[in-house]
Design a protein around this motif. Structure first.
Motif, PDB file in Angstrom:
ATOM      1  N   ILE A  70       0.813  -1.206   0.000  1.00 10.72           N
ATOM      2  CA  ILE A  70       0.000   0.000   0.000  1.00 10.72           C
ATOM      3  C   ILE A  70       0.857   1.270   0.000  1.00 10.72           C
ATOM      4  CG2 ILE A  70      -0.293   0.396   2.472  1.00 10.72           C
ATOM      5  CD1 ILE A  70      -3.160   0.275  -0.105  1.00 10.72           C
ATOM      6  N   GLN A  71       2.124   1.151   0.396  1.00 10.08           N
ATOM      7  CA  GLN A  71       2.985   2.338   0.411  1.00 10.08           C
ATOM      8  C   GLN A  71       3.893   2.429  -0.816  1.00 10.08           C
ATOM      9  OE1 GLN A  71       5.029   1.814   4.175  1.00 10.08           O
ATOM     10  NE2 GLN A  71       6.821   0.891   3.211  1.00 10.08           N
ATOM     11  N   LEU A  72       3.704   1.550  -1.799  1.00 16.03           N
ATOM     12  CA  LEU A  72       4.478   1.581  -3.029  1.00 16.03           C
ATOM     13  C   LEU A  72       4.381   2.938  -3.728  1.00 16.03           C
ATOM     14  CD1 LEU A  72       3.706  -1.854  -4.750  1.00 16.03           C
ATOM     15  CD2 LEU A  72       5.992  -0.942  -4.346  1.00 16.03           C
ATOM     16  N   GLY A  73       5.457   3.319  -4.400  1.00 15.98           N
ATOM     17  CA  GLY A  73       5.391   4.484  -5.256  1.00 15.98           C
ATOM     18  C   GLY A  73       6.524   5.466  -5.056  1.00 15.98           C
ATOM     19  N   PRO A  74       6.808   6.275  -6.074  1.00 12.34           N
ATOM     20  CA  PRO A  74       7.855   7.294  -5.950  1.00 12.34           C
ATOM     21  C   PRO A  74       7.464   8.348  -4.934  1.00 12.34           C
ATOM     22  CG  PRO A  74       6.587   7.597  -7.972  1.00 12.34           C
ATOM     23  CD  PRO A  74       6.147   6.296  -7.385  1.00 12.34           C
ATOM     24  N   GLY A  75       8.444   8.766  -4.130  1.00 12.05           N
ATOM     25  CA  GLY A  75       8.146   9.737  -3.085  1.00 12.05           C
ATOM     26  C   GLY A  75       7.351   9.140  -1.949  1.00 12.05           C
ATOM     27  N   ARG A  76       7.155   7.823  -1.985  1.00 14.87           N
ATOM     28  CA  ARG A  76       6.420   7.104  -0.939  1.00 14.87           C
ATOM     29  C   ARG A  76       7.362   6.036  -0.382  1.00 14.87           C
ATOM     30  NH1 ARG A  76       1.038   7.209  -0.903  1.00 14.87           N
ATOM     31  NH2 ARG A  76       0.885   4.935  -0.725  1.00 14.87           N
ATOM     32  N   GLY A  77       6.966   4.774  -0.472  1.00 11.49           N
ATOM     33  CA  GLY A  77       7.811   3.704   0.036  1.00 11.49           C
ATOM     34  C   GLY A  77       8.795   3.152  -0.973  1.00 11.49           C
ATOM     35  N   GLY A  78       8.770   3.694  -2.198  1.00 11.01           N
ATOM     36  CA  GLY A  78       9.657   3.197  -3.241  1.00 11.01           C
ATOM     37  C   GLY A  78       9.123   1.936  -3.890  1.00 11.01           C
ATOM     38  N   ALA A  79      10.002   1.178  -4.522  1.00  6.47           N
ATOM     39  CA  ALA A  79       9.591  -0.032  -5.245  1.00  6.47           C
ATOM     40  C   ALA A  79      10.346  -1.278  -4.796  1.00  6.47           C
ATOM     41  CB  ALA A  79       9.761   0.161  -6.746  1.00  6.47           C
ATOM     42  N   TYR A  80      11.199  -1.172  -3.772  1.00  3.04           N
ATOM     43  CA  TYR A  80      11.926  -2.320  -3.201  1.00  3.04           C
ATOM     44  C   TYR A  80      12.783  -3.028  -4.241  1.00  3.04           C
ATOM     45  CZ  TYR A  80       7.862  -1.418  -0.237  1.00  3.04           C
ATOM     46  OH  TYR A  80       6.884  -0.805   0.501  1.00  3.04           O
ATOM     47  N   THR A  81      13.267  -2.280  -5.210  1.00  2.00           N
ATOM     48  CA  THR A  81      14.087  -2.880  -6.248  1.00  2.00           C
ATOM     49  C   THR A  81      15.426  -2.156  -6.292  1.00  2.00           C
ATOM     50  OG1 THR A  81      14.124  -3.561  -8.578  1.00  2.00           O
ATOM     51  CG2 THR A  81      12.974  -1.494  -8.080  1.00  2.00           C
ATOM     52  N   TYR A  82      16.047  -2.044  -7.446  1.00  4.75           N
ATOM     53  CA  TYR A  82      17.345  -1.384  -7.550  1.00  4.75           C
ATOM     54  C   TYR A  82      17.132   0.125  -7.652  1.00  4.75           C
ATOM     55  CZ  TYR A  82      18.920  -6.134  -8.600  1.00  4.75           C
ATOM     56  OH  TYR A  82      19.179  -7.484  -8.546  1.00  4.75           O
ATOM     57  N   ASP A  83      17.197   0.803  -6.528  1.00  6.21           N
ATOM     58  CA  ASP A  83      16.931   2.236  -6.514  1.00  6.21           C
ATOM     59  C   ASP A  83      17.860   3.011  -7.447  1.00  6.21           C
ATOM     60  OD1 ASP A  83      14.965   1.769  -4.674  1.00  6.21           O
ATOM     61  OD2 ASP A  83      15.995   2.678  -2.976  1.00  6.21           O
ATOM     62  N   TRP A  84      19.117   2.605  -7.513  1.00  3.93           N
ATOM     63  CA  TRP A  84      20.079   3.357  -8.323  1.00  3.93           C
ATOM     64  C   TRP A  84      19.698   3.330  -9.798  1.00  3.93           C
ATOM     65  CZ3 TRP A  84      23.158   1.230 -12.155  1.00  3.93           C
ATOM     66  CH2 TRP A  84      23.242  -0.176 -12.182  1.00  3.93           C
ATOM     67  N   ILE A  85      19.106   2.222 -10.253  1.00  7.37           N
ATOM     68  CA  ILE A  85      18.649   2.157 -11.644  1.00  7.37           C
ATOM     69  C   ILE A  85      17.407   3.023 -11.819  1.00  7.37           C
ATOM     70  CG2 ILE A  85      17.714   0.660 -13.449  1.00  7.37           C
ATOM     71  CD1 ILE A  85      19.434  -1.590 -12.370  1.00  7.37           C
ATOM     72  N   GLU A  86      16.470   2.901 -10.887  1.00  4.01           N
ATOM     73  CA  GLU A  86      15.248   3.708 -10.957  1.00  4.01           C
ATOM     74  C   GLU A  86      15.585   5.195 -10.982  1.00  4.01           C
ATOM     75  OE1 GLU A  86      12.306   2.429 -11.286  1.00  4.01           O
ATOM     76  OE2 GLU A  86      11.975   0.674 -10.021  1.00  4.01           O
TER      77      GLU A  86
END
Length: 239
Positions: A70-86
């Protein structure tokens, strides 16, 4: 683009669309039953050009997984993946390591942008501890997450439906060769990231000895992408 080149791209796309390798990267971790299952949100984009269904078993209950979704998303909880690529792509993703109370009240109609030039995603369906579906406001992307009990564990299923309306043969080929494998790398990391977080902060409940993942059907799975459904690998498989 001349006729010969157009035909060449079309032929290449046709061969790749039916390839077993493509099936594997579109259906990582999912069994035939999960690929064939109708999920909430499927009707929001019926004529999808790409359908991926990926899944993972998480050894805890849906109530321990839901807060991370429920907290997924940019500026929120993120995507739990490779942040540096995102973040190379300007997506402002910073994957949370804890549950963020301020982002636990997502409701239908809420929306957020995917980067500065990406589509704006709108919350289309919220069924607490069962389904969360986002739909892009341009009508070309639907992303659904489903939680399904498996004994004391839970299956997390992620389905993407994407339309390539108006895309050139070159763009379609680029999508199959680059974007689809790339999405596997990113989404596999995301599913494993949610699993690790939910099991760590959850209390983790191990499934019983008799609990098994859904058994693939004996007949080819149905769905918008027959190629993706046919020959899918086993549950939680890897390339």
């Amino acid at each position: 683009m001349n006729t010969t080149m157009h035909a060449t791209f079309g032929s290449a796309i046709g061969r790749l669309t039916g390839s077993r390798l493509r099936t594997r990267w579109l259906t990582w971790g999912a069994c035939g039953e999960e690929i064939a299952r109708v999920m909430p949100g499927d009707d929001l984009l019926v004529d999808a050009d790409i359908v991926s269904t990926r899944a993972i078993t998480i050894d805890t209950g849906a109530d321990k997984i839901w807060p991370w979704l429920i907290q997924l998303g940019p500026g929120r909880g993120g995507a739990y993946t490779y942040d540096w690529i995102e973040n190379l792509l300007g997506l402002d993703m910073h994957s949370a390591r804890e549950i963020l109370p301020q982002f636990q009240n997502l409701a239908v109609g809420d929306s957020f942008p995917i980067g500065k030039s990406g589509p704006r995603m709108r919350v289309a369906i919220v069924e607490s501890e069962h389904n969360l579906t986002f739909a892009s406001e341009d009508g070309r992307w639907v992303w659904s997450f489903g939680l399904y009990p498996l004994g004391a564990a839970t299956r997390l299923v992620s389905r993407n439906r994407i339309a390539l309306t108006g895309a050139s043969p070159f763009k379609r080929l680029f999508t199959v060769l680059v974007m689809e494998p790339g999405s596997l790398i990113m989404e596999r990391k995301m599913l494993r990231g949610i699993k690790q977080r939910a099991e760590r902060l959850g209390p983790a409940h191990r499934p019983s000895e008799t609990s098994k993942a859904p058994t693939p059907p004996q007949t080819p799975a149905r769905g918008p992408s027959e190629a993706a459904a046919h020959g899918a690998q086993g549950v939680d498989g890897s390339l």
